[in-house]
Design a protein around this motif. Sequence first.
Motif, mmCIF file in Angstrom:
data_model
loop_
_atom_site.group_PDB
_atom_site.id
_atom_site.type_symbol
_atom_site.label_atom_id
_atom_site.label_comp_id
_atom_site.label_asym_id
_atom_site.label_seq_id
_atom_site.Cartn_x
_atom_site.Cartn_y
_atom_site.Cartn_z
ATOM 1 N N GLY A 13 53.220 34.996 35.325
ATOM 2 C CA GLY A 13 51.764 34.978 35.483
ATOM 3 C C GLY A 13 51.318 35.238 36.903
ATOM 4 O O GLY A 13 50.523 36.165 37.155
ATOM 5 N N PRO A 14 51.799 34.446 37.874
ATOM 6 C CA PRO A 14 51.401 34.718 39.261
ATOM 7 C C PRO A 14 51.804 36.113 39.739
ATOM 8 O O PRO A 14 51.081 36.739 40.513
ATOM 9 N N ARG A 15 52.939 36.602 39.262
ATOM 10 C CA ARG A 15 53.381 37.945 39.647
ATOM 11 C C ARG A 15 52.408 38.992 39.105
ATOM 12 O O ARG A 15 52.040 39.939 39.796
ATOM 13 N N LEU A 16 51.952 38.820 37.855
ATOM 14 C CA LEU A 16 50.980 39.750 37.262
ATOM 15 C C LEU A 16 49.651 39.711 38.022
ATOM 16 O O LEU A 16 49.065 40.750 38.303
ATOM 17 N N ARG A 17 49.187 38.492 38.343
ATOM 18 C CA ARG A 17 47.918 38.358 39.073
ATOM 19 C C ARG A 17 48.017 39.031 40.443
ATOM 20 O O ARG A 17 47.130 39.774 40.856
ATOM 21 N N ALA A 18 49.114 38.791 41.159
ATOM 22 C CA ALA A 18 49.293 39.379 42.491
ATOM 23 C C ALA A 18 49.340 40.902 42.416
ATOM 24 O O ALA A 18 48.728 41.593 43.246
ATOM 25 N N LEU A 19 50.016 41.436 41.415
ATOM 26 C CA LEU A 19 50.124 42.882 41.254
ATOM 27 C C LEU A 19 48.751 43.496 40.964
ATOM 28 O O LEU A 19 48.369 44.499 41.557
ATOM 29 N N ARG A 20 48.006 42.859 40.067
ATOM 30 C CA ARG A 20 46.669 43.361 39.726
ATOM 31 C C ARG A 20 45.753 43.336 40.949
ATOM 32 O O ARG A 20 45.067 44.311 41.243
ATOM 33 N N ARG A 21 45.755 42.229 41.677
ATOM 34 C CA ARG A 21 44.891 42.111 42.852
ATOM 35 C C ARG A 21 45.305 43.085 43.951
ATOM 36 O O ARG A 21 44.446 43.651 44.625
ATOM 37 N N HIS A 22 46.615 43.248 44.125
ATOM 38 C CA HIS A 22 47.115 44.194 45.131
ATOM 39 C C HIS A 22 46.631 45.615 44.828
ATOM 40 O O HIS A 22 46.343 46.386 45.739
ATOM 41 N N ARG A 23 46.517 45.952 43.560
ATOM 42 C CA ARG A 23 46.044 47.283 43.155
ATOM 43 C C ARG A 23 44.523 47.373 43.156
ATOM 44 O O ARG A 23 43.965 48.435 42.868
ATOM 45 N N SER A 37 43.568 42.275 25.584
ATOM 46 C CA SER A 37 42.238 41.711 25.874
ATOM 47 C C SER A 37 42.210 41.008 27.225
ATOM 48 O O SER A 37 43.225 40.522 27.710
ATOM 49 N N GLU A 38 41.003 40.950 27.799
ATOM 50 C CA GLU A 38 40.817 40.273 29.081
ATOM 51 C C GLU A 38 41.214 38.805 28.992
ATOM 52 O O GLU A 38 41.830 38.270 29.911
ATOM 53 N N SER A 39 40.867 38.154 27.882
ATOM 54 C CA SER A 39 41.202 36.730 27.754
ATOM 55 C C SER A 39 42.709 36.521 27.691
ATOM 56 O O SER A 39 43.236 35.585 28.299
ATOM 57 N N THR A 40 43.414 37.404 27.008
ATOM 58 C CA THR A 40 44.878 37.298 26.952
ATOM 59 C C THR A 40 45.468 37.525 28.331
ATOM 60 O O THR A 40 46.381 36.806 28.760
ATOM 61 N N LEU A 41 44.951 38.519 29.052
ATOM 62 C CA LEU A 41 45.438 38.787 30.405
ATOM 63 C C LEU A 41 45.198 37.584 31.314
ATOM 64 O O LEU A 41 46.073 37.191 32.087
ATOM 65 N N SER A 42 44.014 36.990 31.206
ATOM 66 C CA SER A 42 43.688 35.830 32.024
ATOM 67 C C SER A 42 44.628 34.664 31.718
ATOM 68 O O SER A 42 45.122 33.992 32.627
ATOM 69 N N ARG A 43 44.889 34.433 30.426
ATOM 70 C CA ARG A 43 45.789 33.339 30.039
ATOM 71 C C ARG A 43 47.221 33.625 30.488
ATOM 72 O O ARG A 43 47.952 32.710 30.876
ATOM 73 N N LEU A 44 47.642 34.888 30.440
ATOM 74 C CA LEU A 44 48.981 35.255 30.932
ATOM 75 C C LEU A 44 49.096 34.947 32.419
ATOM 76 O O LEU A 44 50.067 34.341 32.867
ATOM 77 N N GLU A 45 48.089 35.381 33.182
ATOM 78 C CA GLU A 45 48.124 35.199 34.636
ATOM 79 C C GLU A 45 48.066 33.732 35.037
ATOM 80 O O GLU A 45 48.660 33.334 36.035
ATOM 81 N N SER A 46 47.367 32.908 34.263
ATOM 82 C CA SER A 46 47.236 31.484 34.610
ATOM 83 C C SER A 46 48.383 30.643 34.054
ATOM 84 O O SER A 46 48.455 29.451 34.324
ATOM 85 N N LEU A 59 51.793 46.478 30.237
ATOM 86 C CA LEU A 59 51.439 46.124 31.613
ATOM 87 C C LEU A 59 52.354 46.834 32.610
ATOM 88 O O LEU A 59 51.893 47.354 33.623
ATOM 89 N N ALA A 60 53.647 46.877 32.317
ATOM 90 C CA ALA A 60 54.588 47.585 33.194
ATOM 91 C C ALA A 60 54.214 49.063 33.274
ATOM 92 O O ALA A 60 54.225 49.672 34.345
ATOM 93 N N ARG A 61 53.847 49.640 32.139
ATOM 94 C CA ARG A 61 53.453 51.051 32.107
ATOM 95 C C ARG A 61 52.174 51.270 32.904
ATOM 96 O O ARG A 61 52.071 52.203 33.691
ATOM 97 N N ALA A 62 51.196 50.386 32.737
ATOM 98 C CA ALA A 62 49.911 50.535 33.434
ATOM 99 C C ALA A 62 50.067 50.382 34.947
ATOM 100 O O ALA A 62 49.419 51.088 35.714
ATOM 101 N N TYR A 63 50.923 49.469 35.382
ATOM 102 C CA TYR A 63 51.128 49.251 36.818
ATOM 103 C C TYR A 63 52.148 50.212 37.409
ATOM 104 O O TYR A 63 52.301 50.281 38.618
ATOM 105 N N GLY A 64 52.859 50.934 36.560
ATOM 106 C CA GLY A 64 53.852 51.889 37.047
ATOM 107 C C GLY A 64 55.042 51.208 37.698
ATOM 108 O O GLY A 64 55.558 51.692 38.700
ATOM 109 N N VAL A 65 55.476 50.081 37.126
ATOM 110 C CA VAL A 65 56.629 49.360 37.658
ATOM 111 C C VAL A 65 57.626 49.118 36.535
ATOM 112 O O VAL A 65 57.255 49.042 35.366
ATOM 113 N N PRO A 66 58.909 48.964 36.876
ATOM 114 C CA PRO A 66 59.889 48.615 35.843
ATOM 115 C C PRO A 66 59.614 47.212 35.307
ATOM 116 O O PRO A 66 59.123 46.337 36.029
#
Length: 192
Positions: A13-23, A37-46, A59-66
């Motif tokens: 979760g924190p890794r996803l939040r940091a990656l999203r914010r960094h981008r 969904s936004e709510s699912t993403l929010s719950r994943l990040e928290s 998410l890996a595809r959207a961020y372009g990371v393995p």
Amino acid sequence: MSDDFEDVLHAVGPRLRALRRHRGLTLADVAGTTGVSESTLSRLESGQRRASLELLLPLARAYGVPLDDLVGAPRTGDPRIHLSPIRRHGMTFVPLSRRPGGMQAYKMVIPGADPPPVPDHRIHEGHEWLYVLHGNLRLVLGELDLVLPPGEAAEFDTSVPHWLGTADGKPVELLILFGRQGERAHLRARTR
């Protein structure tokens, strides 16, 4: 379930939040790209929702990371890159980058052969930058018919009809940067 496994899941979760914010992306941006969904993403990040492969793959595809980067998988320790050449149109392409989407890097080898008098032009989506390492490259770009010796570079929109081949019948090696969505290579030089 082991403590190590739980630690990995809690770190996603924190890794996803940091990656999203960094981008510089919002939850709405990522939801629009991934279909999650936004709510699912929010719950994943928290940490209120457990990460699953079904959620992490888009998410890996959207961020372009393995996927390994999202879950914090340990590095294998083996620094070697195992390249798998691709043969297409009589040429060999060796992928030098493995990042999904975005700019891709290849080493291209064109075998020695008599160049055709009238090459078969190709067009496709994207933008290409190339640098000749060895041999003399013949680049036919629209109405231009150029010969690039080692050390020369070219950049062009691949929607312009083009052809690459040997200029003198001898093999040619080059590096290619290719952006599928028309991304250009940005070159910056500093003066001393």
